[in-house]
Design an enzyme around this catalytic site. Structure first.
Site, PDB file in Angstrom:
ATOM      1  N   HIS A   1      45.889  66.390  39.038  1.00 34.87           N
ATOM      2  CA  HIS A   1      45.280  65.571  37.811  1.00 34.87           C
ATOM      3  C   HIS A   1      46.616  64.484  37.467  1.00 34.87           C
ATOM      4  CE1 HIS A   1      44.006  64.972  33.673  1.00 34.87           C
ATOM      5  NE2 HIS A   1      43.005  65.350  34.285  1.00 34.87           N
TER       6      HIS A   1
ATOM      7  N   GLU B   1      40.268  58.813  38.226  1.00 34.60           N
ATOM      8  CA  GLU B   1      40.459  58.993  36.641  1.00 34.60           C
ATOM      9  C   GLU B   1      41.754  57.590  36.381  1.00 34.60           C
ATOM     10  OE1 GLU B   1      41.314  62.876  35.373  1.00 34.60           O
ATOM     11  OE2 GLU B   1      39.442  62.779  34.597  1.00 34.60           O
TER      12      GLU B   1
ATOM     13  N   LYS C   1      42.214  71.472  29.106  1.00 34.17           N
ATOM     14  CA  LYS C   1      43.517  70.868  29.129  1.00 34.17           C
ATOM     15  C   LYS C   1      44.357  71.913  28.413  1.00 34.17           C
ATOM     16  CE  LYS C   1      42.620  66.219  30.076  1.00 34.17           C
ATOM     17  NZ  LYS C   1      43.019  64.658  29.981  1.00 34.17           N
TER      18      LYS C   1
ATOM     19  N   ASN D   1      37.111  69.888  31.598  1.00 32.41           N
ATOM     20  CA  ASN D   1      38.598  70.413  31.573  1.00 32.41           C
ATOM     21  C   ASN D   1      39.105  70.551  30.321  1.00 32.41           C
ATOM     22  OD1 ASN D   1      41.340  70.503  31.925  1.00 32.41           O
ATOM     23  ND2 ASN D   1      41.699  68.560  32.714  1.00 32.41           N
TER      24      ASN D   1
ATOM     25  N   ALA E   1      37.046  65.717  29.156  1.00 33.08           N
ATOM     26  CA  ALA E   1      37.707  66.619  28.533  1.00 33.08           C
ATOM     27  C   ALA E   1      37.384  66.743  26.826  1.00 33.08           C
ATOM     28  CB  ALA E   1      39.314  66.648  28.881  1.00 33.08           C
ATOM     29  N   SER E   2      38.137  65.730  26.470  1.00 33.31           N
ATOM     30  CA  SER E   2      38.138  65.573  24.862  1.00 33.31           C
ATOM     31  C   SER E   2      36.715  65.555  24.265  1.00 33.31           C
ATOM     32  CB  SER E   2      38.915  64.171  24.633  1.00 33.31           C
ATOM     33  OG  SER E   2      38.497  63.240  25.016  1.00 33.31           O
TER      34      SER E   2
ATOM     35  N   GLY F   1      37.261  58.868  29.568  1.00 35.76           N
ATOM     36  CA  GLY F   1      36.373  58.213  28.371  1.00 35.76           C
ATOM     37  C   GLY F   1      35.094  58.647  28.401  1.00 35.76           C
TER      38      GLY F   1
ATOM     39  N   ILE G   1      42.206  57.756  29.964  1.00 43.12           N
ATOM     40  CA  ILE G   1      41.725  59.039  29.692  1.00 43.12           C
ATOM     41  C   ILE G   1      42.003  59.506  28.350  1.00 43.12           C
ATOM     42  CG2 ILE G   1      42.953  61.447  29.941  1.00 43.12           C
ATOM     43  CD1 ILE G   1      43.631  60.689  32.822  1.00 43.12           C
TER      44      ILE G   1
HETATM   45  O1  G3P Z   1      40.193  65.897  33.493  1.00 42.50           O
HETATM   46  C1  G3P Z   1      39.448  64.857  32.820  1.00 42.50           C
HETATM   47  C2  G3P Z   1      40.233  64.024  31.923  1.00 42.50           C
HETATM   48  O2  G3P Z   1      41.449  63.538  32.357  1.00 42.50           O
HETATM   49  C3  G3P Z   1      39.349  63.147  31.110  1.00 42.50           C
HETATM   50  O3  G3P Z   1      39.619  62.931  29.883  1.00 42.50           O
HETATM   51  O4  G3P Z   1      39.188  63.056  27.421  1.00 42.50           O
HETATM   52  O5  G3P Z   1      38.975  61.062  28.814  1.00 42.50           O
HETATM   53  O6  G3P Z   1      37.322  62.987  29.000  1.00 42.50           O
HETATM   54  P1  G3P Z   1      38.914  62.620  28.741  1.00 42.50           P
END
Ligand code: G3P
Length: 222
Positions: A93, A141, A11, A9, A202-203, A181, A146
C-alpha cells in the site's frame, strides 16, 4: 469466495480501534450480506484474527511480512494469517511501501496458502510491472488523492482505464481495483464504467458518522 467489489481499508484511524473495529466490520458485513455485493474489510493487525473468526465476509490484512514460520520477532507472516481464517492481504500500500523482491515473495507465499493478494500501485506503469507477479488483484491509487474528497475516477480517469488495460495485458485473470478519494455511488459506478472490477477505499466509510449509510450509497449504482 466471490471476489470483493468493495474493499474497505480501516487503516490506523481511531474510528477503527478496539470495539469500534468490530462494530465497523459488522456494519460492513450487514450491508454486504443484505445487498449481495461482495466486500472485504482490512482491520488493523491487532484485531485482525478475532474479526476474521467472527465474520462470514472476507477479511484481509493491511500488510504482511515475507517470512516463514520461525525465529522472527514482531512480524506478521502469511502462515499466521492462514491460521486465523484471514482470507488475504493488501501488499505494498502507498502508506506501507515495500521492496519489489518482497512483493514477489509475499505473493508466492500467500498463493501457496490460498491467501488472496491485492498489490497496490501508484501508477499504471507500476501496476503493469507488479501484475507480473500474478496476484489476485492490483489496486491503483495515486497517493496525492488518498484521503481527499476528489475521486481518482474524476481527477484522473485515465489512470484507472490505463491500469485496467496494462494489467489485463499482462494477466487477464488479475482483478483491477482503483482507490483514492472514492466517496460516492457515482464514484464507484465511474470506476466500473472505466473497467475496474471494484474499489479500495477508507476514509469515506471508516470516518463516517454513519458508515452503513455511506456504504449503502457507495453500492447504490452498481
Ligand atoms: O486503501 C485505500 C485508501 O488508500 C484510499 O483512501 O481515504 O481516499 O478512501 P481514501
Amino acid at each position: 469466495m466471490k471476489a470483493p467489489v468493495v474493499v474497505i481499508n480501516f487503516k490506523a484511524y481511531q474510528e477503527a480501534e478496539g470495539d469500534r473495529a468490530f462494530r465497523l466490520a459488522k456494519a460492513c458485513q450487514k450491508v454486504s450480506s443484505e445487498s449481495g455485493v461482495p466486500m472485504a474489510v482490512c482491520p488493523p493487525h491487532l484485531w485482525l484474527g478475532a474479526i476474521a473468526r467472527i465474520l462470514e465476509m472476507p477479511v484481509y490484512a493491511q500488510s504482511v511480512d515475507p517470512l516463514p514460520p520461525g525465529p522472527g520477532t514482531g512480524f506478521v507472516t502469511p502462515s499466521m494469517l492462514h491460521s486465523t481464517d484471514v482470507a488475504g492481504t493488501l501488499v505494498n500500500h502507498s502508506e506501507h511501501r515495500i521492496p519489489k523482491d518482497d512483493i514477489g515473495k509475499i505473493v508466492e507465499m500467500c498463493s501457496a496458502l490460498k491467501l488472496h493478494t491485492c498489490i497496490c500501485a501508484e501508477t499504471a506503469e507500476e501496476a503493469s510491472d507488479l501484475a507480473g507477479f500474478h496476484p489476485n488483484a492490483v489496486a491503483v491509487e495515486p497517493p496525492a488523492l488518498i484521503g481527499g474528497n476528489v475521486s481518482v475516477t474524476s481527477a484522473d480517469p485515465g489512470i484507472v482505464s490505463g491500469t485496467v488495460d496494462a494489467v489485463k495485458a499482462v494477466d487477464p485473470k488479475v482483478l483491477v481495483y482503483c482507490g483514492a478519494g472514492v466517496k460516492t455511488g457515482d464514484d464507484v459506478k465511474a470506476s466500473m464504467d472505466l473497467g475496474a472490477n471494484g474499489v479500495l477505499l477508507a476514509s469515506g466509510v471508516v470516518k463516517a458518522k454513519d458508515p452503513e449509510q455511506v456504504l449503502r450509497d457507495l453500492i447504490s449504482k452498481i
